[in-house]
Write a protein that holds these residues in place. Structure first.
Motif, mmCIF file in Angstrom:
data_model
loop_
_atom_site.group_PDB
_atom_site.id
_atom_site.type_symbol
_atom_site.label_atom_id
_atom_site.label_comp_id
_atom_site.label_asym_id
_atom_site.label_seq_id
_atom_site.Cartn_x
_atom_site.Cartn_y
_atom_site.Cartn_z
ATOM 1 N N GLY A 147 -42.252 3.763 -9.218
ATOM 2 C CA GLY A 147 -40.894 4.031 -9.450
ATOM 3 C C GLY A 147 -40.540 4.040 -10.686
ATOM 4 N N THR A 148 -41.439 3.907 -11.755
ATOM 5 C CA THR A 148 -40.853 3.986 -13.058
ATOM 6 C C THR A 148 -41.201 5.378 -13.782
ATOM 7 N N THR A 149 -40.897 5.305 -15.117
ATOM 8 C CA THR A 149 -40.826 6.612 -15.761
ATOM 9 C C THR A 149 -42.232 6.730 -16.636
ATOM 10 N N LEU A 150 -42.935 7.568 -16.398
ATOM 11 C CA LEU A 150 -44.344 7.788 -17.139
ATOM 12 C C LEU A 150 -44.137 8.790 -18.222
ATOM 13 N N GLY A 151 -44.267 8.249 -19.559
ATOM 14 C CA GLY A 151 -44.275 9.396 -20.619
ATOM 15 C C GLY A 151 -45.702 9.645 -21.237
ATOM 16 N N ASN A 203 -37.108 6.396 -23.469
ATOM 17 C CA ASN A 203 -36.979 6.391 -21.852
ATOM 18 C C ASN A 203 -38.155 6.010 -21.053
ATOM 19 N N ALA A 204 -39.267 6.025 -21.400
ATOM 20 C CA ALA A 204 -40.569 5.918 -20.663
ATOM 21 C C ALA A 204 -40.512 4.451 -20.655
ATOM 22 N N ASP A 205 -41.075 4.102 -19.542
ATOM 23 C CA ASP A 205 -41.653 2.476 -19.119
ATOM 24 C C ASP A 205 -42.894 2.504 -19.620
ATOM 25 N N HIS A 206 -43.869 3.526 -19.378
ATOM 26 C CA HIS A 206 -45.084 3.388 -19.804
ATOM 27 C C HIS A 206 -45.495 4.754 -20.573
ATOM 28 N N VAL A 207 -46.152 4.554 -21.671
ATOM 29 C CA VAL A 207 -46.525 5.505 -22.822
ATOM 30 C C VAL A 207 -47.801 5.788 -22.550
ATOM 31 N N ILE A 208 -48.719 6.732 -22.389
ATOM 32 C CA ILE A 208 -49.915 7.033 -22.512
ATOM 33 C C ILE A 208 -50.211 8.228 -23.463
ATOM 34 N N LEU A 209 -51.127 7.961 -24.416
ATOM 35 C CA LEU A 209 -51.389 8.979 -25.362
ATOM 36 C C LEU A 209 -52.612 9.622 -24.856
#
Ligand code: DGY
Length: 329
Positions: A147-151, A203-209
């Motif tokens: 339910g969160t925002t993934l960046g 805005n992201a709750d989780h940021v993945i590079l």
């Protein structure tokens, strides 16, 4: 007829060496010593081809010292360890191993994200240390993933595979990339929405590079970018060391600017910054995102196929610099 000579720079699956030996005279390094740059150049000097891994730096100087060299075949999708321009100017083919690792690397990105958000390794270390005496309402409270925002920064094939997996978690996906994906690809990537980097970080709750390393992506995440992130956010790096400014990240983790990080790659790896080891809000793994047995075998075979094609008059499937032929002509 004498076979072309190759160097295999690091330990590889033994059956792969056996296969390569049908085509080549091999100097291999099954004892897995790490060569200095000079030693590498000296060993490559009389070779027609070289089978490399991401840990060998093949510099312009090394390339200049190898007049016979025709192919550098890297067992990795990333190839920032090789001076591609210098190889191209010298007429040397360079190849990588794309595609075969997309799904495995995406799986691992999720593993690291989940472990980071839900404090898996930190709580396991605590348990192993014999500290678990009773259940408590607030023990190892973490962040939700569902339910969160993934960046996602870097929306190539691996980034898209990560986005596809987010559907089951009911997440919104935002992404930043050099260029926007087609509408079809965005839809397939859980309706990912293209945004600017700052927008994503805010805005992201989780940021993945998941972006490739280059001079342009050096320190994509440094102090200024970390300052934009939510204090509850997590950061995961499965791309390359150097994309994150490790010193800035350590400061952000220590001061609570962001909640936690999951890192598979580091500046100067394998010698990671010692302060990482003192922090409990970071999950650390040794550059293993692609390391499932079938995928590492697929990568090894892809690199071998490229080398065989390159040195037997074919065109390697994963040629990165087709223009190198012009330099040789
Ligand atoms: C790659 O393929 O670039 C990986 O980082 C190697 O594991």
């Amino acid at each position: 007829m004498t076979k072309p000579g190759i160097l295999v720079t690091r330990a590889v699956f033994p059956d792969l060496l056996e296969r390569l030996s049908h085509y080549f005279e091999i100097e291999s390094n099954q004892e897995d010593r790490i060569f200095s740059e000079q030693e590498l150049a000296q060993k490559m000097r009389d070779k027609d081809g070289v089978y490399t891994t991401p840990s060998e730096r093949v510099s312009a100087q090394t390339i200049a010292a190898c007049p016979k060299l025709k192919a550098i075949c890297n067992m990795a999708v990333g190839y920032n360890n090789i001076d591609l321009d210098a190889a191209t100017k010298a007429g040397i083919m360079v190849t990588n191993t794309p595609d075969v690792l997309n799904e495995t690397t995406a799986d691992f990105g999720w593993a690291l994200l989940m472990a980071t958000a839900r404090r898996i390794t930190e709580s396991e270390h605590w348990l192993r240390a014999g500290k678990w005496e009773k259940w408590r309402y607030d023990v190892f409270l973490g962040a939700d993933v569902h339910g969160t925002t993934l960046g996602i920064i870097g929306m190539g094939r691996i980034g898209q595979a990560i986005a596809r997996r987010s559907t089951g978690f009911g997440m919104q996906v935002i992404y930043h990339n050099r260029s926007r994906l087609s509408e079809d690809l965005e839809r397939a990537a859980n309706h990912a929405r293209y945004v600017g980097k700052e927008d994503l970080l805010r805005n992201a709750d989780h940021v993945i590079l998941v972006l490739p390393y280059s001079a342009a992506s050096h320190h994509t995440i440094a102090a200024a970018e970390l300052a934009l992130m939510k204090p509850t956010a997590t950061l995961v790096n499965i791309a390359r060391g150097g994309i994150v400014d490790d010193v800035a990240l350590i400061a952000a983790l220590r001061s609570g600017k962001i909640a936690a990080a999951g890192l598979d790659v580091f500046e100067n790896e394998p010698k990671l910054h010692p302060d990482f080891l003192t922090l409990s809000n970071v999950v650390l793994t040794p550059h293993i995102a692609s390391a499932s047995e079938p995928t590492r075998r697929a990568m090894a075979n892809t690199a071998a196929n490229n080398l065989i094609a390159a040195l037997t008059g074919g065109r390697p499937a994963n040629l990165l610099n087709p223009e190198c032929g012009a330099a040789k002509a």
